[in-house]
Write an enzyme that holds these catalytic residues in place. Structure first.
Site, PDB file in Angstrom:
ATOM      1  N   ARG A 129       0.839  -1.205   0.000  1.00 13.90           N
ATOM      2  CA  ARG A 129       0.000   0.000   0.000  1.00 13.90           C
ATOM      3  C   ARG A 129       0.878   1.261   0.000  1.00 13.90           C
ATOM      4  NH1 ARG A 129      -2.184  -3.611   3.726  1.00 13.90           N
ATOM      5  NH2 ARG A 129      -4.382  -4.173   3.496  1.00 13.90           N
ATOM      6  N   ASP A 171     -10.230  -4.510   8.792  1.00 11.10           N
ATOM      7  CA  ASP A 171      -9.281  -5.533   9.250  1.00 11.10           C
ATOM      8  C   ASP A 171      -9.901  -6.402  10.345  1.00 11.10           C
ATOM      9  OD1 ASP A 171      -7.516  -4.386   7.469  1.00 11.10           O
ATOM     10  OD2 ASP A 171      -6.671  -3.024   8.963  1.00 11.10           O
ATOM     11  N   ARG A 191     -12.099  -8.939   8.743  1.00 12.96           N
ATOM     12  CA  ARG A 191     -11.281 -10.038   8.191  1.00 12.96           C
ATOM     13  C   ARG A 191     -10.770 -10.951   9.299  1.00 12.96           C
ATOM     14  NH1 ARG A 191      -8.286  -6.172   3.804  1.00 12.96           N
ATOM     15  NH2 ARG A 191      -9.881  -6.354   2.195  1.00 12.96           N
ATOM     16  N   HIS A 218      -2.748   0.065   9.156  1.00  9.66           N
ATOM     17  CA  HIS A 218      -3.423  -0.655   8.064  1.00  9.66           C
ATOM     18  C   HIS A 218      -2.360  -0.989   7.014  1.00  9.66           C
ATOM     19  CE1 HIS A 218      -6.588  -2.002   5.459  1.00  9.66           C
ATOM     20  NE2 HIS A 218      -6.262  -1.141   4.519  1.00  9.66           N
TER      21      HIS A 218
HETATM   22  N1  LIG Z   1      -8.498   1.851   3.721  1.00  6.92           N
HETATM   23  C1  LIG Z   1      -8.919   0.688   3.240  1.00  6.92           C
HETATM   24  O1  LIG Z   1      -9.236  -0.231   3.998  1.00  6.92           O
HETATM   25  C2  LIG Z   1      -9.034   0.486   1.753  1.00  6.92           C
HETATM   26  C3  LIG Z   1      -9.757  -0.591   1.245  1.00  6.92           C
HETATM   27  C4  LIG Z   1      -9.852  -0.756  -0.149  1.00  6.92           C
HETATM   28  C5  LIG Z   1      -9.230   0.169  -0.993  1.00  6.92           C
HETATM   29  N2  LIG Z   1      -8.536   1.201  -0.459  1.00  6.92           N
HETATM   30  C6  LIG Z   1      -7.924   2.220  -1.303  1.00  6.92           C
HETATM   31  O2  LIG Z   1      -8.980   2.995  -1.883  1.00  6.92           O
HETATM   32  C7  LIG Z   1      -8.509   3.576  -3.099  1.00  6.92           C
HETATM   33  C8  LIG Z   1      -9.533   3.325  -4.213  1.00  6.92           C
HETATM   34  O3  LIG Z   1      -9.583   1.962  -4.546  1.00  6.92           O
HETATM   35  P1  LIG Z   1     -10.560   1.452  -5.704  1.00  6.92           P
HETATM   36  O4  LIG Z   1     -10.420  -0.009  -5.772  1.00  6.92           O
HETATM   37  O5  LIG Z   1     -11.906   2.062  -5.535  1.00  6.92           O
HETATM   38  O6  LIG Z   1      -9.862   2.102  -6.989  1.00  6.92           O
HETATM   39  P2  LIG Z   1     -10.566   2.464  -8.380  1.00  6.92           P
HETATM   40  O7  LIG Z   1      -9.476   2.698  -9.358  1.00  6.92           O
HETATM   41  O8  LIG Z   1     -11.613   1.463  -8.707  1.00  6.92           O
HETATM   42  O9  LIG Z   1     -11.319   3.840  -8.083  1.00  6.92           O
HETATM   43  C9  LIG Z   1     -10.643   5.021  -7.778  1.00  6.92           C
HETATM   44  C10 LIG Z   1     -11.404   6.152  -8.436  1.00  6.92           C
HETATM   45  O10 LIG Z   1     -10.815   7.403  -8.028  1.00  6.92           O
HETATM   46  C11 LIG Z   1     -10.978   8.271  -9.122  1.00  6.92           C
HETATM   47  N3  LIG Z   1     -10.110   9.434  -8.979  1.00  6.92           N
HETATM   48  C12 LIG Z   1      -8.780   9.517  -9.196  1.00  6.92           C
HETATM   49  N4  LIG Z   1      -8.365  10.784  -8.954  1.00  6.92           N
HETATM   50  C13 LIG Z   1      -9.447  11.495  -8.586  1.00  6.92           C
HETATM   51  C14 LIG Z   1      -9.647  12.835  -8.187  1.00  6.92           C
HETATM   52  N5  LIG Z   1      -8.646  13.717  -8.136  1.00  6.92           N
HETATM   53  N6  LIG Z   1     -10.893  13.227  -7.880  1.00  6.92           N
HETATM   54  C15 LIG Z   1     -11.936  12.358  -7.921  1.00  6.92           C
HETATM   55  N7  LIG Z   1     -11.799  11.063  -8.275  1.00  6.92           N
HETATM   56  C16 LIG Z   1     -10.566  10.642  -8.601  1.00  6.92           C
HETATM   57  C17 LIG Z   1     -10.668   7.415 -10.335  1.00  6.92           C
HETATM   58  O11 LIG Z   1     -11.151   7.986 -11.539  1.00  6.92           O
HETATM   59  C18 LIG Z   1     -11.367   6.117  -9.973  1.00  6.92           C
HETATM   60  O12 LIG Z   1     -12.676   6.052 -10.491  1.00  6.92           O
HETATM   61  C19 LIG Z   1      -7.133   2.964  -3.361  1.00  6.92           C
HETATM   62  O13 LIG Z   1      -6.122   3.848  -2.928  1.00  6.92           O
HETATM   63  C20 LIG Z   1      -7.137   1.710  -2.490  1.00  6.92           C
HETATM   64  O14 LIG Z   1      -5.851   1.305  -2.127  1.00  6.92           O
HETATM   65  C21 LIG Z   1      -8.419   1.368   0.890  1.00  6.92           C
HETATM   66  O1  LIG Z   2      -5.146  -4.180   0.221  1.00  8.90           O
HETATM   67  C1  LIG Z   2      -5.299  -3.097  -0.313  1.00  8.90           C
HETATM   68  O2  LIG Z   2      -4.412  -2.545  -0.974  1.00  8.90           O
HETATM   69  C2  LIG Z   2      -6.628  -2.399  -0.224  1.00  8.90           C
HETATM   70  C3  LIG Z   2      -7.142  -2.249   1.162  1.00  8.90           C
HETATM   71  O3  LIG Z   2      -6.261  -1.547   1.978  1.00  8.90           O
HETATM   72  C4  LIG Z   2      -7.556  -3.553   1.757  1.00  8.90           C
HETATM   73  O4  LIG Z   2      -7.099  -3.875   2.850  1.00  8.90           O
HETATM   74  O5  LIG Z   2      -8.369  -4.267   1.129  1.00  8.90           O
END
Ligand SMILES: NC(=O)c1ccc[n+]([C@@H]2O[C@H](COP(=O)([O-])OP(=O)(O)OC[C@H]3O[C@@H](n4cnc5c(N)ncnc54)[C@H](O)[C@@H]3O)[C@@H](O)[C@H]2O)c1
Ligand SMILES: O=C(O)C[C@H](O)C(=O)O
Length: 308
Positions: free
Chosen positions: A88, A148, A151, A175
């Site tokens: 990450r 988490d 999970r 995380h």
């Molecule tokens: N914290 C957590 O537990 C957790 C869990 C899952 C995913 N994530 C994170 O969430 C993020 C998104 O994941 P995802 O699978 O939805 O990705 P994704 O690519 O499916 O979606 C991301 C979206 O953000 C948009 N985007 C990019 N720049 C932008 C901006 N400046 N303004 C508005 N929109 C913008 C993109 O066009 C895209 O549609 C990633 O960084 C991922 O690592 C975190």
């Molecule tokens: O694993 C990742 O990169 C996305 C998110 O933080 C998750 O835990 O699913």
């Protein structure tokens, strides 16, 4: 209650869907940078309303933050997800700029907003929002621990061959693949310590599988997960919207709690209408304290790469 979700990708759309399905919000606004994408996701989701029985109004916009004005809660999911084999932390270069820009736009139009940070590396992105938004610290909440912990419960139930509703447990600290701290010492099956049911090898399996939960899914899916992340966010938004005062582990700015300062890390907190109502201090074993401190050191190093 008006909620904005920035990023209409996999996680953002899943957040919007779960929030709407639970029917506790009047309005969800999806924002994306990709032309027409948020509008399309919003329309598709709205066409499930009569099928799924919700009244939440979902709209989409391509970057017009005036449509987000007056949001009570905003969820930041914009940014790139990792690919198999990545950590990450490797996402910081692209995602920090996106999260900073999005935060400025959100606060400009909703100065009272509570922000839930999802984009990775999440603990560092939550820290960035603290440093750049001007919002009080109880209004910035990183989402990691809720996911988490879900999970962790999945892996506990698997090892116990028990229904998930029988088990309880919590994950704190970072995380990240190495910095997650599943609190096995406090996990229970119907109030009975888990350690009474699982031998050391099984305990080790549960902890290791929980810590790499995101990486395992990323390998299987080719991108990171979205259903459980979306559901975890919806639980946090509902706790705020309905002033539930639920205890949820969240990445919060620490000022002395758990021996840490000037860092966002996962700790149990009471979540209600003000966002973070309080941080809960629980007793950790000596080994857990050490692991918490190690996780903090690693996150602090990543935070050092931020440019404000
Ligand atoms: N914290 C957590 O537990 C957790 C869990 C899952 C995913 N994530 C994170 O969430 C993020 C998104 O994941 P995802 O699978 O939805 O990705 P994704 O690519 O499916 O979606 C991301 C979206 O953000 C948009 N985007 C990019 N720049 C932008 C901006 N400046 N303004 C508005 N929109 C913008 C993109 O066009 C895209 O549609 C990633 O960084 C991922 O690592 C975190
Ligand atoms: O694993 C990742 O990169 C996305 C998110 O933080 C998750 O835990 O699913």
């Amino acid at each position: 209650m008006k909620v904005t979700v920035v990023g209409a990708g996999a996680v953002g759309a899943s957040c919007a869907e779960y929030i709407a399905m639970k029917n506790f919000c009047s309005e969800v606004v999806l924002v994306d940078i990709k032309e027409g994408f948020a509008e399309g996701k919003a329309m598709d989701l709205m066409q499930t309303a009569s099928l799924n029985g919700f009244d939440t109004k979902i709209t989409g916009t391509t970057g017009d933050y005036s449509k987000t004005a007056g949001s009570h809660v905003a969820v930041i999911t914009s940014g790139i997800p990792r690919k198999p084999g990545m950590t990450r932390e490797e996402l910081i270069g692209i995602n920090a700029g996106i999260v900073k820009d999005v935060t400025e736009n959100l606060v400009k139009h909703s100065p009272e907003v509570i922000i839930i940070v999802v984009s990775n590396p999440m603990d560092t992105m939550a820290y960035l929002v603290h440093k750049t938004s001007g919002l009080p610290k109880h209004k910035i909440i990183g989402m990691g621990g809720a996911l988490d912990s879900a999970r962790f419960k999945y892996r506990l139930a698997e090892a116990l061959e028990a229904p998930i509703s029988d088990v309880d447990g919590m994950v704190i600290a970072a995380h990240s693949d190495t910095g997650m701290l599943p609190l096995l010492s406090k996990a229970t099956r119907n109030g009975v310590p888990i350690t009474e049911f699982l031998d050391e090898e099984q305990q080790k399996y549960v902890i290791e599988e929980t810590k790499v939960g995101g990486a395992t899914l990323t390998k299987l899916l080719g991108t990171s997960a979205w259903y459980a992340p979306g559901a975890a966010v919806s639980v946090m938004v509902q706790a705020i919207a309905c002033d539930q005062k639920k205890m949820i582990p969240c990445s919060l700015m620490l000022e002395g709690e758990y021996g840490q300062n000037d860092i966002c890390l996962g700790v149990p907190a009471i979540i209600g209408k003000n966002g973070v109502e309080s941080i809960v201090n629980i007793t950790l074993t000596a080994e857990e304290q050490l692991k918490f401190a190690e996780a903090a050191n690693a996150v602090r190093e990543v935070n050092g790469d931020l440019k404000f």
